[in-house]
Design an enzyme around this catalytic site. Sequence first.
Site, PDB file in Angstrom:
ATOM      1  N   LYS A 142       0.773  -1.258   0.137  1.00  0.00           N
ATOM      2  CA  LYS A 142       0.042   0.194  -0.152  1.00  0.00           C
ATOM      3  C   LYS A 142       0.838   1.250   0.271  1.00  0.00           C
ATOM      4  O   LYS A 142       0.581   2.310  -0.657  1.00  0.00           O
ATOM      5  CB  LYS A 142      -0.927   0.056   1.183  1.00  0.00           C
ATOM      6  CG  LYS A 142      -1.681   1.423   1.082  1.00  0.00           C
ATOM      7  CD  LYS A 142      -2.722   1.090   2.444  1.00  0.00           C
ATOM      8  CE  LYS A 142      -3.557   2.365   2.599  1.00  0.00           C
ATOM      9  NZ  LYS A 142      -4.628   2.321   3.593  1.00  0.00           N
ATOM     10  N   HIS A 300     -23.772 -25.416 -29.173  1.00  0.00           N
ATOM     11  CA  HIS A 300     -22.751 -25.955 -28.809  1.00  0.00           C
ATOM     12  C   HIS A 300     -21.067 -25.143 -28.909  1.00  0.00           C
ATOM     13  O   HIS A 300     -20.201 -26.068 -29.339  1.00  0.00           O
ATOM     14  CB  HIS A 300     -22.726 -27.466 -29.425  1.00  0.00           C
ATOM     15  CG  HIS A 300     -23.934 -28.206 -28.932  1.00  0.00           C
ATOM     16  ND1 HIS A 300     -24.399 -28.351 -27.829  1.00  0.00           N
ATOM     17  CD2 HIS A 300     -24.722 -28.944 -29.764  1.00  0.00           C
ATOM     18  CE1 HIS A 300     -25.526 -28.877 -27.855  1.00  0.00           C
ATOM     19  NE2 HIS A 300     -25.813 -29.170 -29.055  1.00  0.00           N
TER      20      HIS A 300
END
Length: 575
Positions: A142, A300
């Site tokens: 961070k 399909h």
Amino acid sequence: MSCGAPPERPRALISVYDKTGVYGLARALAGAGWEILSTGETAAALREAGIAVTDVSAATGFPECLDGRVKTLHPAIHGGLLARRDRADHRETLKRLGIGAIDLVCVNLYPFRDKLGENLNFDGMLEFIDIGGPAMIRGAAKNFRDVVVLTDSADYGRVIAAICGDGTLDNEALDENFRQGLAAKVFRLTAAYDRAIAEYLAGAGAEAGKKTCPALSCLPLGGNFQARPLRYGENPHQKAEFRVDISSGGVFTAMKQLQGKELSYNNIRDIDTAVKMLRQWGRMPPDRMRSPVFCTAVKHNTPCGAALGDTAMTAYRRAWECDPQSVFGGILGMSAAVDEETACLMAETFLEVIIAPGYTQGALRVFGEKKNLRVLEVPLTERPGEEQEALWVDGGFLTQTGDRILAEKWEVVTRAKPAPEDESDMRFGMLTVMFAKSNAVVVVRDGMALGIGAGQTSRIWAAEQALSRAKARAEALWPAAEAFGSLRGFSPFKGEPYDKSQNSTLQTCQAVRQAARVLVSDAFFPFRDCVDRAAEYGIRAILQPGGSLRDRESIDACDEHGIAMVLSGTRHFKH
């Protein structure tokens, strides 16, 4: 080198399970005057290697406890990681609390994934859930502008090379982009780590009979996922979820379902293929295609119809004519808005899903009479970034970038040259075949896929399937062209209308032969048999990737038959 003013004494915290390369890193830092903080076994190993180490407990003023479960979870550690050096109030807080800044963190985590293969019992696995390590590297990530965070030994060398003689780090070598990349590695690592633990606790570590949907909660790529339950998977006895990355900007976050039943597992797979075909069409240069609207039918997870047209009506009718039987129960994708007249024609066939960028109010009224029909409004604008594909296999997953490159080259290798209209059909054929199941071959005429041979284990079978289907469709279409034209404004082929004044049987035979013009293959021809069979059906141009040891054999066969052949250099397998 761009080394800053040296601090009082820079500090690094090193705590690793995998010690690959860590001794060289620690020696380089210590030799440049850094203080090395460490814990437990790492501290002992560094001391044994002759490297001076300060125990974390000395920095925190609090002993390790609970069998080492609590070592670094302390404000003296996390304050040193999270304090922003550019903020005076943060610096003042550190000074007031007696907390020293930490400038580098080198941590790798307890090997939870590795231990899964060692048949440890449940309690044994819990002991390999790292708590302090993820907390430290997340905090450092961070604050990556002020803290270098290392979780991958492959990055140690660059950091060692960036250590200046006065102990500072070269800010050019370790610039913000590099530091941000290190931070990204952290969050990818912790995301995967947490997923593995969650999957274990929900699956193998849970009581028998109480497992969650296996493997689906572990996703191979980062993202912000939301789970949507599905009635079932590919088959009714299979459990399924659809996990949507709501931050991706993908089609399933941007589309609007205007009506119809909820989407099924198979619907979603077919929609994905149809949308990718439509987007690939959108990447085609307009001057390479002779009609402005593209329509595809998918069944399909492979195309069963594809065609171009001047209008939505024409494009749909031509796509439907490719294989009317297979289109039944399929999914339809349209590159243009659907109007009422086209909707009326579509409504004559049972379709599972219709995809288009828009619909007129008249079209929606027509579709509204079919309550189960799923109607999707899908933006077909190009999404940013590179498409990613992933496939789970037993014990892992495969990832790859999407197949977007139609052709890397355009090399005419025969004496015959393709006509301009054939080149257009070749590109259209490649657009179609690249989404068909391999081995795949497509026969094209005037922007219409007359025959699609897909999913064959032999290329000659795929070619024969495509050619015979093209012949059958031409036999059905050609004598009926005039009737279709009067009823639907439809002509299956351009420029060669059926003439009733001529001998119908003779003309039909000639027309059927002429109908087969272009053949496109998703991969190279291993033998000349595909060329010979194509010649029997009147094919006059072939596009294939090339790359076979027998390419010359196929090229010579084309020259014998007067067929033009172009090599694209790009294979399009799809399994």
